[in-house]
Motif scaffolding. Structure first.
Motif, PDB file in Angstrom:
ATOM      1  N   LYS A 280      57.954  -1.457   9.541  1.00 19.39           N
ATOM      2  CA  LYS A 280      57.607  -2.021   8.247  1.00 19.39           C
ATOM      3  C   LYS A 280      57.859  -0.985   7.153  1.00 19.39           C
ATOM      4  O   LYS A 280      56.990  -0.198   6.798  1.00 19.39           O
ATOM      5  CB  LYS A 280      56.129  -2.452   8.247  1.00 19.39           C
ATOM      6  N   ASP A 281      59.089  -0.996   6.639  1.00 15.22           N
ATOM      7  CA  ASP A 281      59.455  -0.096   5.558  1.00 15.22           C
ATOM      8  C   ASP A 281      59.280  -0.821   4.220  1.00 15.22           C
ATOM      9  O   ASP A 281      59.880  -1.882   4.012  1.00 15.22           O
ATOM     10  CB  ASP A 281      60.907   0.352   5.709  1.00 15.22           C
ATOM     11  N   PRO A 282      58.454  -0.309   3.297  1.00 11.30           N
ATOM     12  CA  PRO A 282      58.160  -1.040   2.045  1.00 11.30           C
ATOM     13  C   PRO A 282      59.394  -1.361   1.222  1.00 11.30           C
ATOM     14  O   PRO A 282      59.527  -2.471   0.697  1.00 11.30           O
ATOM     15  CB  PRO A 282      57.212  -0.084   1.295  1.00 11.30           C
ATOM     16  N   LEU A 283      60.318  -0.407   1.103  1.00 10.51           N
ATOM     17  CA  LEU A 283      61.523  -0.649   0.308  1.00 10.51           C
ATOM     18  C   LEU A 283      62.422  -1.695   0.966  1.00 10.51           C
ATOM     19  O   LEU A 283      63.004  -2.541   0.283  1.00 10.51           O
ATOM     20  CB  LEU A 283      62.285   0.656   0.101  1.00 10.51           C
ATOM     21  N   ALA A 284      62.535  -1.631   2.296  1.00 11.29           N
ATOM     22  CA  ALA A 284      63.347  -2.620   3.005  1.00 11.29           C
ATOM     23  C   ALA A 284      62.736  -4.015   2.884  1.00 11.29           C
ATOM     24  O   ALA A 284      63.452  -5.006   2.692  1.00 11.29           O
ATOM     25  CB  ALA A 284      63.483  -2.227   4.471  1.00 11.29           C
ATOM     26  N   VAL A 285      61.415  -4.083   2.986  1.00  9.72           N
ATOM     27  CA  VAL A 285      60.733  -5.373   2.835  1.00  9.72           C
ATOM     28  C   VAL A 285      60.930  -5.927   1.431  1.00  9.72           C
ATOM     29  O   VAL A 285      61.183  -7.127   1.239  1.00  9.72           O
ATOM     30  CB  VAL A 285      59.235  -5.221   3.166  1.00  9.72           C
TER      31      VAL A 285
END
Length: 311
Positions: free
Chosen positions: A68-73
């Motif tokens: 769960k990567d914030p930027l990727a999400v």
């Protein structure tokens, strides 16, 4: 009373509470201001479709990285919501369907795909720790400093873009054809509006979730519309009401830990709307009823005076 004051003081010095409150406040400002133009353009349900359509992008971003990567999400949610907005707008031009029908098709299709992808995520090795279920109804308590900074940047971007070209946005919102006639870049403004709305929806998913995000885009602008007839005041009031709902929701969730923040934010916003619907000096039901009663008394009095003069 002393216990409540001590509890509030303890919350003020709690970093986690400050992050949740700050993020909710920034989200309320961005959603209230950009939602005002969605309301005026009669595209209020577009935000609902985009919030539901962001779910597949969230799930795909996790499947690609298995974490769960914030930027990727954020990128996945933005791309998915942007694609849904494009299809919703262009679908009536491709086939003979009404705009509301196109929105319903896109909303249900993308949301169904998102639920299927969440099931696929749950079957992966890291699925049990993904935490993607929180994007359905939101989990503002999980906000950290990085999330708040992203929300603050989006809120500032929305504010700067709308204020810097306020006259152009005003013309575009009320009469797009006239704006095109006088040489305004309406296509560019359409694109900018879609980008701002997409970013607002994407950053708000973790706080209030895909189900409740549309309420934050619609309710504060509608409340502000009941209270004023001027667009500049409507924008400021909608942003302020969104921020107020965020702060009150975060505070209520902190004082009563078993209550989730997202629904409390939406309930606070809805409460403000019902108060404005009743007490607004412009369009409030009580004010309008009082005016009608007063006019009926004036009419009856004039009718009585006329009958006396006739006699």
């Amino acid at each position: 009373m002393s216990w409540e004051i001590g509890k509030l003081a303890e919350l003020f010095f709690d970093p986690n509470w400050r992050w949740v409150t700050g993020g909710s406040c920034f989200l309320g400002v961005a959603a209230g201001m950009i939602g005002s133009f969605a309301l005026l353009r009669r595209q209020a349900l577009l935000g609902d479709a985009m919030s539901h359509a962001a779910l597949p992008g969230v799930a795909l971003a996790f499947l690609l990285l298995l974490r769960k990567d914030p930027l990727a999400v954020l990128a996945g949610a933005s791309c998915s919501a942007g694609l849904a907005a494009f299809i919703s707008i262009r679908l009536p031009c491709w086939v003979r369907v009404k705009p509301d029908t196109a929105l319903a098709i896109v909303l249900t299709s993308f949301f169904g795909l998102g639920v299927v992808l969440l099931t696929v995520v749950a079957k992966t090795e890291a699925g049990g720790q993904s935490g993607l279920d929180s994007y359905l109804f939101g989990q503002a308590a999980s906000l950290v400093q990085r999330d708040v900074k992203v929300m603050g940047v989006v809120a500032l971007l929305v504010l700067l873009v709308l204020v810097a070209a306020f006259k152009e946005w005003k013309t575009w919102a009320f009469d797009r054809n006239y704006a095109s006639t006088v040489g305004m870049p309406v296509r560019l403004m359409d694109f900018a509006f879609a980008v701002l709305l997409t970013l607002t929806v994407a950053v708000g998913l973790e706080a209030v979730g895909v189900v409740l995000m549309s309420a934050l885009l619609i309710t504060p602008p509608l409340t502000a519309r009941y209270c004023t007839h001027r667009l500049d005041r409507m924008l400021l009031l909608a942003g302020a009401l969104g921020a107020l709902a965020g702060v009150v929701g975060a505070l209520g969730s902190s004082l009563m830990p078993r209550l989730p923040t997202g629904p409390l934010i939406v309930l606070t916003s809805s409460g403000c709307f019902f108060l404005a619907m009743l007490l607004s000096p412009c369009r409030g039901l009580l004010v309008r009823g009082f005016r009608r009663l007063r006019m009926s008394h004036i009419y009856d009095y004039r009718l009585e005076v006329g009958e006396r003069e006739h006699e």
